[in-house]
Scaffold this motif. Structure first.
Motif, PDB file in Angstrom:
ATOM      1  N   ARG A  72      -3.463  21.454-107.473  1.00 53.67           N
ATOM      2  CA  ARG A  72      -3.336  20.983-108.848  1.00 53.67           C
ATOM      3  C   ARG A  72      -4.095  19.678-109.064  1.00 53.67           C
ATOM      4  O   ARG A  72      -4.644  19.446-110.146  1.00 53.67           O
ATOM      5  CB  ARG A  72      -1.858  20.865-109.226  1.00 53.67           C
ATOM      6  N   LEU A 105      -8.863  27.676-112.793  1.00 58.25           N
ATOM      7  CA  LEU A 105      -8.981  29.122-112.999  1.00 58.25           C
ATOM      8  C   LEU A 105     -10.301  29.662-112.452  1.00 58.25           C
ATOM      9  O   LEU A 105     -10.776  30.719-112.878  1.00 58.25           O
ATOM     10  CB  LEU A 105      -8.803  29.463-114.481  1.00 58.25           C
ATOM     11  N   GLY A 112      -7.019  32.119-109.161  1.00 57.81           N
ATOM     12  CA  GLY A 112      -7.702  30.863-109.405  1.00 57.81           C
ATOM     13  C   GLY A 112      -7.888  30.051-108.142  1.00 57.81           C
ATOM     14  O   GLY A 112      -7.889  30.569-107.026  1.00 57.81           O
ATOM     15  N   TYR A 147      -0.050  27.612-112.610  1.00 60.74           N
ATOM     16  CA  TYR A 147      -1.324  27.403-111.891  1.00 60.74           C
ATOM     17  C   TYR A 147      -1.016  26.634-110.616  1.00 60.74           C
ATOM     18  O   TYR A 147      -1.093  25.414-110.560  1.00 60.74           O
ATOM     19  CB  TYR A 147      -2.329  26.678-112.793  1.00 60.74           C
TER      20      TYR A 147
END
Lengths: 502, 492
Positions: free
Chosen positions: B350, B95, B334, B328
């Motif tokens: 990731r 983030l 982010g 995400y």
């Protein structure tokens, strides 16, 4: 979504006409459809964003639709009502308790990384759709289920040489997935099914059925088998977006499968795409590549609970549906099943007919509405709403025919003028002097003139009375079609010495 | 230490109302303590400028005799709460740079009542951890040390920044979240009070989600009264969170001091786990004696499915997290690590964005939801979860609250358990069942271990009966008379 249907599918005797002739014998096509219908609603399924079609990219996106951290879905009760309304319209079981699940997969136009859908406990269970085939057969197609789910956004690959863009306007829009049982046996039946389903949705006002805008799309499950054999392996053709393409895709795919099987091969269960340019289907992904969606109940949403009273209230508010309307048109107006089917295929058409037929000769009204009127609409590419002729005006035209003011032939001429100009028929009759002549004297004079000019024909007619028709034609011609044909017949018969009923 | 920061939230509130102090003074004193306390690594973001603006506005309202229930009181906010235009990271690299264009409902409620934000508090990455060692911003250090031992200890987790900041007086009180014990265990490790209210009492809207069916916000405070005051402001129904419950929020502070005479207190026998340190057991016995002495009736109760709670939790929570963290992906906000194609970008983003513990839980969760494993793991866990909730419901037919230890040990050393996830997970053995059943629970400091570290007792209440829970907690607090405080070594 794929379901095991073998046990629940309707038993049907194969029809010769539906079978496909192969080198090794006759093949039967087994078809089941999953239709995605966009719910008619101002707001999305779990957010207040607008669903309006054609807006500027990414202008109808809330924090929920974009899956920002910490955002939570809140169910739009109107979409729930719409799903219930649709379920009732499909004569289906309404489940008072249903559950939203997450279908997990990664895709750039799926911001949450999961689609909120209903897996094990859909809001609507089994129902049925009755198809009226052109040869007057009816086919009943079972509905397996209907569930609510979110639509995804849209990936745009043609905006930048090296990048893809994402438009989230559609992200979160409410869809109903309507799953049929594999009860269809030909491309024609599949087309009839989607057409009928779309008609029902439009009657209910739960989906606009606009396939060009993607409001209605179908996944088509196709398998083939030798007559009497167990179900074959099926392929799913994804996202076919026109009724014509559905037919083409099925015909291509069935032939492809038969060719493989007849060459001793076997069908791989896979997802395929239809290419409208080539008319062919091609593999999208195989079973091995199939996603493991890891469905589980969405913990952000409580189970969806409906009260029976809510369902009853929606049931009480349902409009008359095509099947009921058809039955009523047949019994109340004495229409043929064919005319009634044509009329109810579009609620606006049926309404138009009823407005015209009210207090008039129903057969005459049906002939005019399904005949000249629909022909004009089709020719001009108009919908009922765009028609320059109103039901009231067409009704007046019929009245002018019935009271003898004009003849049927003149009426067609007046109708063309009404369609071009939107003027009232009575006005056209007056302005153009088209009133039918029923003045005996005038008609008699016209007849006498024709008789006097054609003594040979008079003689021939005495031998062959059918030639009287020639005289009628001549008289109509000399009166520009305004003479009342009945009066012409009567006077002619007398003058030529024929019985008037001859 | 500043005299001003010694005041409890209730005392500061009263002093502000009487205009004995100003919000600007108080906020300034905290900002100074925070600047001197960076060794504890409690704050990931300090909003000094905004803090002073808010304090000034509070003073203006107070001057007019106006102001809300928390007017001018400086708070720390766990970095899991989205704060409008203020960096919000959940202490995760993924983030990076995320400034939400919205404010979480719970923090919005606090600002509505006049509170002042000091900054964002460190926590375990995405609230996954029991020691605050999984944060991308490094571990938080517990202000408490063992007697004569400078070993750096963990403040508990996942709300370790919140617990340490309250214990070190780097804020008056802090928001926190609790999914399996993340408010109560850190409170126990730092000699503070932490209450996790009933699931649905506080809105989850705007809180970065870990496990949606378990996550619940609550405060960490210096004493029970402060917890009651904070909860009164934080709680409430929110139309944006359909799992929040529409029932009135009582004045929790008013529930304190009503005594526990006649209150039936249950002692769950299954909580006497093997290998529990004798001093924890002794503390528990003392707690029982205190309540008995105050007029409560003590009853042994049985929660037979307790031993399945931890495995159940470690199926349900990772399953939900594996799905919650799918968003995400580097596409919209982010961190993004570019790749050859979209899949490569996802994988690189990731891999770089999530720490080891988050990756472990995403993998576990993905596994238990997979085709062929779902029934054996997730479905079974959901069934056991129902049985655990039934255990509690049956016990609450006979008793009004339950008393247990909060954690099976005192704070441990940083790095001591990081290589042994299972022993780390055992920290939550007493707190996890409460989340699975959706009940309210509170940890109250009740004594010191032999090496001088705080220990907590947990009280568990009926659904939406935070008033009885706070009343009992207040009685324990009065009896325990816990006055110990850590030495301010971090300022040296």
């Amino acid at each position: 979504m794929m379901t095991d249907f073998e046990s629940t599918m309707r038993k049907r005797e194969p029809r010769e006409e539906d079978l496909i002739r192969g080198a090794t014998g006759d093949w039967e096509i087994i078809l089941g459809l999953e239709v995605h219908a966009q719910v008619t609603s101002e707001a999305k399924l779990f957010s207040a964003s607008s669903t309006k079609f054609g807006a500027e990219q990414n202008t109808q996106v809330s924090f929920v639709d974009a899956a920002m951290p910490g955002m939570l879905p809140v169910i739009n009760r109107y979409c729930v009502e719409q799903a219930v309304r649709t379920g009732l319209g499909l004569k289906a079981q309404i489940n008072l308790r249903s559950v939203f699940d997450r279908k997990n997969y990664f895709y750039p136009d799926l911001p949450q990384g999961y689609q909120i859908s209903q897996f094990k406990h859909p809001i609507v269970g089994e129902g049925e759709v009755v198809l009226d085939m052109p040869d007057a057969r009816t086919v009943i197609v079972g509905i397996e289920r209907l569930h609510l789910e979110q639509d995804a956004g849209k990936s745009l690959h043609d905006q930048h040489p090296a990048m893809s863009f994402v438009d989230l306007n559609r992200s979160g829009v409410a869809l109903m997935e309507i799953v049929s049982k594999p009860d269809m046996r030909s491309a024609e039946e599949a087309r009839a099914y989607v057409t009928k389903l779309r008609t029902i949705l439009r009657y209910l006002g739960t989906c606009d059925g606009n396939m060009e805008e993607g409001s209605l799309r179908a996944d088509v499950n196709v398998s083939v088998r030798k007559v009497g054999a167990p179900l074959g392996t099926r392929c799913e053709i994804k996202n076919v977006n026109s009724i014509r393409f559905i037919g083409q895709a099925i015909e291509y795919e069935a032939r492809r499968q038969i060719d493989i099987l007849e060459d001793g091969g076997k069908i791989d269960q896979e997802t395929r795409l239809f290419d409208p340019k080539t008319g062919e289907t091609r593999p999208m992904r195989s079973k091995e590549e199939a996603h493991d969606y890891r469905y589980f109940p969405d913990p952000d949403l409580l189970p969806l609970v409906l009260r029976q009273a809510e369902v009853d209230a929606i049931r009480a508010s349902l409009p008359e549906l095509p099947d009921e309307k058809k039955a009523r048109l047949i019994s109340a107006y004495g229409l043929s099943a064919y005319d009634a089917t044509v009329l109810v295929s579009d609620g606006a058409r049926a309404d138009f007919f009823e407005a015209v037929a009210k207090g008039r000769d129903a057969k005459l009204a049906a002939n005019w509405v399904t005949g000249d009127f629909f022909a004009a609409l089709n020719r001009e590419g108009h919908s009922i709403e765009q028609s320059p002729v109103t039901a009231k005006q067409l009704g007046e035209l019929l009245d002018l025919i019935s009271d003898g003011t004009i003849s049927g032939r003149i009426a067609k001429q007046i109708f063309d003028s009404m369609y071009k100009t939107g003027r009232d028929p009575s006005k056209i009759v007056e302005d153009e002097g088209l009133r039918q002549v029923t003045d005996f004297g005038a008609i008699e004079a016209a007849i006498d003139a024709v008789i006097a000019a054609n003594p040979d024909k008079v003689e021939q007619t005495k031998v062959k009375p059918q030639l009287a028709g020639w005289f009628v034609g001549q008289v109509m011609k000399s009166t520009s079609g305004k003479a009342n044909p009945q009066v012409v017949n009567e006077i002619l018969a007398r003058k030529l010495g024929l019985s008037s009923d001859g | 230490m500043s005299e001003l920061t010694k005041l409890t939230l209730a005392a500061a509130r009263d002093a502000l109302k009487k205009k004995e102090i100003s919000a600007v003074e108080l906020t300034g004193a905290y900002l100074a303590e925070m600047a001197a306390g960076t060794a504890l690594n409690t704050y990931v973001t300090v909003t000094a400028e905004k803090s002073m603006e808010m304090a000034k506005a509070s003073d203006a309202r107070l001057a007019k005799g106006a102001g809300g229930a928390l007017e001018g009181l400086p708070l720390g906010i766990k970095d899991l709460f989205c704060t409008k235009d203020v960096l919000t990271t959940a202490s995760s690299h993924i983030l990076d740079g995320f400034r939400p264009p919205y404010e979480s409902t719970v923090t919005a409620n606090l600002w509505r009542d006049g509170a002042v934000m000091l900054g964002k508090l460190n926590n375990d990455e995405f609230a996954m951890g029991s020691s605050n060692e999984t944060s991308f911003y490094g571990p938080v250090v517990n202000p408490w040390r063992r007697k004569g031992d400078a070993t750096r200890l963990v403040p508990g987790g996942s709300s370790g920044g919140s617990s340490a900041a309250v214990a070190a007086k780097l804020c008056l009180a802090a928001t926190a979240t609790d999914t399996g014990g993340s408010i109560r265990q850190p409170a126990a490790f730092t000699g503070t009070v932490g209450i996790k209210p009933t699931y649905g009492r506080c809105s989850r809207w705007g809180i970065v989600a870990f496990a949606s069916s378990l996550d619940q916000a609550g405060p960490i405070t210096r004493d029970v009264r402060d917890a009651a005051i904070m909860l009164t402001s934080m709680a409430g129904h929110d139309e944006k969170d359909t799992t929040s419950v529409d029932r009135p929020v009582p004045d929790y502070e008013a529930a304190l001091g009503q005594g526990v005479k006649g209150l039936r207190v249950g002692i769950p026998k299954e909580y006497r786990v093997d290998g529990m340190p004798a001093e924890i057991d002794a503390l528990w016995s003392r707690g029982i004696e205190w309540l008995k002495a105050a007029g409560a009736e003590i009853k042994e109760v049985s929660l037979p499915h307790t031993k399945y709670a931890l495995p159940t939790y470690y199926i349900v929570a990772p399953a939900e997290c594996s799905s919650n963290l799918a968003r995400y992906d580097g596409v919209r906000y982010g961190l993004r690590v570019e790749g050859r194609d979209i899949t490569d970008m996802y994988e690189k983003t990731r891999a770089a964005g999530f720490g080891a513990e988050v990756r472990r839980r995403v993998l576990m969760g993905t596994y238990v939801l997979s085709a062929g494993y779902y029934d054996a793991y997730y479905l079974k866990a959901q069934k056991v979860r129902t049985l655990i909730a039934r255990d509690f419901a049956a016990a609450f037919a006979d008793v009004d609250v339950l008393l247990t230890p909060t954690a099976p040990s005192a704070a441990f050393g940083i790095g001591e358990k990081t290589d042994d996830p299972l022993s780390m997970y055992l920290n939550d053995v007493f707190t996890v069942p409460v989340n699975l059943a959706g009940l309210p629970g509170i940890s109250v400091p009740a004594g010191l271990s032999s090496d001088g570290l705080p220990l907590g007792l947990q009280l568990i209440g009926r659904t939406f009966d935070e008033e009885t829970l706070l009343r009992a907690a207040y009685a324990v607090e009065q009896a325990a008379d816990f006055k110990a405080a850590p030495e301010a070594w971090w300022k040296a």
